[in-house]
Design an enzyme around this catalytic site. Sequence first.
Site: not given
Length: 437
Positions: A237-238
């Site tokens: 997600d980062f």
Amino acid sequence: MSHLPVPLYGFAAFFMIFWFGTWMVHLIAICYGKYKLHKKSCKLPPESSPLPGVSILKPLMGVDPNLQHNLETFFTMDYPVYELLFCVEDKDDPAIKLVEGLLEKYPRIDARLFVGGSDVGVNPKINNIHPGYMAAKYDFVMISDSGIKMKNDTLLDMVQNMSDKHALVHQMPFTCDREGFAAIFEKVFFGTVQSRIYLSADVLGINCHTGMSCLLRKAVIDQLGGLRAFGCYLAEDFFIAKGVTKLGWKMRISNQPALQNSGLCDIGSFQARLIRWAKLRVAMVPTTILLEPLSECMILGAFAAWSASVLFNWDPLVFYMVHILCWLLSDWLLLSIVQHGSMPFHKFEFVIGWLFRELTGPYLFLHALWDPAIRWRTRTFKLHWGGMAYELNTPADCPTAPLQPQPAPTLPTASAVAEVTPAATFCTGAKHRLLVS
């Protein structure tokens, strides 16, 4: 105290400035949370300006007591066009029967089940949902973890936050009301520490994206190489958020927090999650090693109390006690804003949960530094600096992600979304988080 060495005054000034900065973060989170969270979604637009379709990816592994209820909330959403893509890796997983029962119960809902997964990297979640992603037929893709419970208008709220400048809308993590001290502990953590970072980071434009519930433009993710390009990271997600912003797109949080509603809730497993997230943060953002411990209430208060005694000759014990009391009260205020309703516990229980969180936080962070290996279910991973992951005892075979900046594309769906997105709902931001559910 004029006899003290000059460098000590420099350290005292640094800690006092850092202390003031931390309180600015508190203030930003409280004000922005009051402004942003729990706004009412607009009503469904007329047929002349239809909402875009959404493909919802649901990675599943195993069954907990709340899973059926959580999944059923996706079948009853008040949104006109969407498909549910359930993804299970193991053909013997009991979640398969549960999903098949829901497919029979709601035959009018466009839903499919994918079994087997794909081997595109070391990230188990990406491997699980990749077949569903490849089969997604709509321009918008939502990734939603199995423990998420949806309100009827949550998807509508997320879509209406997606303007023609945004390619990612994500929900701030929170929890449903549940019984037991572990549930209090979780709610206190997500409603205070996590919310404070999440809200202030969204205002300041820091990457704090969590992948437990997020809406993405599929064309932008495809431009980055598809989900398979992020299979070599545990904190996918980062890196998805990082890639989206490098392409010139924006991201924002939605008005409604994500309601985690796992049926398994105990102190040990949740602390294991906190340790795992800390290990990810250290590998992804090395400055975390210094900044995160200093931002803890008890540690920062001690340094600030010493600084106040050096610089202003104030009583350090009185300063320390007032600091803790003000921190406690500001966290209660922030939790009340995020909860947006009556608390499922008494104020005394909040104080106990808050003290437990604040006292154990530094220990859990030190534990993460001492043992950097990341254990997720039955598998163990290690991270290189920068976030590239490899599984122990297995070859590190994983595609690399082409995250080079490119001109932002002009998508045919962007203008359509702009027509149904209220212009008043704006928040600048990327964010910081690294959660593996």
